[in-house]
Design an enzyme around this catalytic site. Structure first.
Site, PDB file in Angstrom:
ATOM      1  N   CYS A 277       6.250  -6.853  40.104  1.00 49.79           N
ATOM      2  CA  CYS A 277       5.716  -6.389  41.373  1.00 49.79           C
ATOM      3  C   CYS A 277       6.515  -6.880  42.562  1.00 49.79           C
ATOM      4  O   CYS A 277       7.201  -7.901  42.500  1.00 49.79           O
ATOM      5  CB  CYS A 277       4.270  -6.885  41.572  1.00 49.79           C
ATOM      6  SG  CYS A 277       3.128  -6.443  40.261  1.00 49.79           S
TER       7      CYS A 277
ATOM      8  N   GLY B 180      10.184  -3.345  41.210  1.00 45.22           N
ATOM      9  CA  GLY B 180       9.244  -2.439  40.558  1.00 45.22           C
ATOM     10  C   GLY B 180       9.642  -1.012  40.791  1.00 45.22           C
ATOM     11  O   GLY B 180       9.722  -0.568  41.935  1.00 45.22           O
TER      12      GLY B 180
ATOM     13  N   TYR C 159      17.992 -14.272  38.635  1.00 42.90           N
ATOM     14  CA  TYR C 159      18.086 -12.824  38.431  1.00 42.90           C
ATOM     15  C   TYR C 159      17.186 -11.990  39.333  1.00 42.90           C
ATOM     16  O   TYR C 159      17.614 -10.981  39.868  1.00 42.90           O
ATOM     17  CB  TYR C 159      17.769 -12.496  36.966  1.00 42.90           C
ATOM     18  CG  TYR C 159      17.681 -11.018  36.661  1.00 42.90           C
ATOM     19  CD1 TYR C 159      18.818 -10.216  36.709  1.00 42.90           C
ATOM     20  CD2 TYR C 159      16.474 -10.410  36.325  1.00 42.90           C
ATOM     21  CE1 TYR C 159      18.751  -8.858  36.436  1.00 42.90           C
ATOM     22  CE2 TYR C 159      16.393  -9.060  36.048  1.00 42.90           C
ATOM     23  CZ  TYR C 159      17.541  -8.289  36.103  1.00 42.90           C
ATOM     24  OH  TYR C 159      17.472  -6.949  35.835  1.00 42.90           O
TER      25      TYR C 159
END
Length: 490
Positions: A19, A45, A261
């Protein structure tokens, strides 16, 4: 999180956030700003997006499957979301969790008024709380753990919505970064350990909240600061800002994988430029695991900053030996093993003229299942590379995440099944090495793990989970399934 199957995650070969959230209050074009901010968070997302707005009298909701541009690029879509306050959300879904009913922000009409919530994170006792709520007559409309928060707010006996939200959040465990809308204004809140990120900004008279600072750059806003772990900020329509700390003091444990990341490299996380942190990780990796080679080649795009750091420290030239197509969807959304392998070839292509006959050091951010790494090594050999050495800018990912990162079940994580040498053999590299956990901390925090401040959540590497995992403990035999004790908030 999909509560119908809370511990089974999507078949991907990259860890991924589930999210991203954005909120704006005090802006005449709040929905337009929110849509623009969500564009900058699209990497967090890509399966669905939603925006809820409030015009002082009524809430307006628009949610859809697909990218932000597919749902909010037209004037008609923004015009349907009037008001000076808006909150938005982009999401991935876990297995079985797709569909409009799970797209956020979730909205409900409560006795005290409208209530909308955008949530990044994962409630690790959501299934337990849900069962209790259902036994008392609650009717759920989604399989999202976020809806548990709404029901807890609705059933709280406190008089104000802010106090009801505090009461609800004291019952949940796990990770949450929330942007909440009520008829009185906007509330932003971060879990007591600060596992998931949340930042605050300002443009004109408007106050903004977002998962990453890069969203403020895109909308021309000033980055003010990070929301502190356990902090709740209430912003009224008069512009007044009130800060609450209702959860006591805890040692922060922000997710270290944001540096590795998740976050965009042009964001700031835990007080550090993500780009600079990734370069430092690559430099540390070169110090720990040197190799005699001709070229340093990043696995694009996430491996680029670490590869720059590795090349600088090692003295080996940096080159783009792999070219990425930016018009192919991420391989982890492919439905089958065969499609994933084909997707690697469509997404990445070896720069054959550059790598042929060369000893190559490949730099990637992580190895999850290992299937993508194996295909990339194979691709480099097919392009004529004389040697292929693989270096990873994170420690081995040996444990699943239960705090809002979609990871495969532990049995499918390569590092949970193999030591480094068998992993090297599996991906068919000449050598394989990961940055150490202490080395990762030295790169991002300047000290070894035991001395780091703040201490990060590194459970995916260490198995050291910073909170209780009630649902997991009830669903499995913890001692049999996991090689670590399930801890509590320190």
């Amino acid at each position: 999180m999909n509560l119908t199957d809370p511990f089974r995650c999507a078949d991907g070969d990259k860890l991924r956030e589930e999210c991203g959230v954005f909120g704006a209050i005090g802006a005449p074009d709040a929905a337009a700003i929110t849509a623009l901010g969500l564009h900058a968070l699209q990497h967090r997302g890509q399966e669905a997006a939603g925006i809820v707005s409030f015009d002082g009298t009524e809430f307006f909701v628009r949610r859809g499957l697909g990218h932000v541009a597919e749902n909010f690029s037209g004037q008609e879509a923004i015009a349907a979301l009037p008001g000076m306050m808006a909150a938005g959300h982009v999401r991935y879904s876990t297995t079985g969790g797709a569909g409009l009913r799970n797209v956020q922000p979730l909205y409900a009409d409560l006795a005290a008024g409208g209530f909308a919530v955008a949530h990044n994170g994962n409630i690790s006792n959501a299934a337990t709380l849900r069962a209790e709520l259902v036994s008392r007559g609650a009717i759920f409309q989604s399989t999202s753990d976020t809806e548990v928060i709404i029901h807890l707010v609705a059933t709280s006996r406190y008089p104000t919505l802010v106090d009801r939200l505090i009461d609800a959040l004291r019952l949940v465990e796990g990770a949450f970064a929330l942007v909440v809308m009520t008829p009185e204004g906007m509330i932003a809140c971060r879990d007591p350990l600060g596992i998931r990120p949340l930042v605050m900004g300002r443009v004109g008279d408007a106050t903004l909240f977002a998962s990453e600072s890069v969203a403020f750059d895109v909308v021309g806003a000033e980055f003010i600061r990070e929301i502190e772990p356990g902090e709740m900020i209430e912003v009224g329509f008069d512009g007044n800002v009130r800060t609450l700390r209702p959860f006591g003091q805890h040692r922060p444990r922000p997710c270290v994988f944001e540096h590795v990341y998740f976050s965009r490299p042009d964001s700031v996380f835990a007080g550090r430029s993500v780009y600079e942190a990734r370069k430092a990780i690559g430099s540390q990796l070169a110090l720990e695991s040197p190799v005699d080679a001709d070229l340093v080649v990043p696995v694009p795009d996430s491996g680029v900053p670490a590869a720059i750091g590795f090349a600088h420290t090692s003295g080996i030239p940096f080159e783009l030996g792999i070219i990425r197509s930016h018009y192919v969807g991420r391989t982890f959304i492919q439905p089958s093993e065969g499609a994933r392998h084909t997707g690697v070839r469509r997404k990445h292509n070896a720069n054959r003229a550059l790598v042929a006959g060369k000893r190559i050091v490949l730099i990637d951010d992580s190895i999850v299942r290992g299937t993508t790494s194996m295909k990339i090594v194979e691709m480099m050999r097919d392009a004529g590379a004389a040697e292929v050495h693989f270096r990873v800018a994170s420690p081995p990912t040996a444990h699943s995440c239960f705090y809002g990162v979609d990871t495969p079940e532990r049995s499918k994580l390569l590092a949970a099944r193999m030591e480094v040498e068998p992993m090297r053999d599996f991906i068919k590299a000449d050598t394989l090495a990961f940055v150490s956990l202490d080395g990762l901390y030295r790169a991002v925090a300047g000290v070894d793990r035991d001395n780091a401040a703040p201490q990060f959540c590194d459970a995916c590497f260490s198995g050291d989970y910073p909170t209780s995992l009630t649902d997991l403990a009830r669903a499995t035999n913890v001692d049999a399934q996991l090689s670590f004790p399930v801890g509590k908030v320190a």
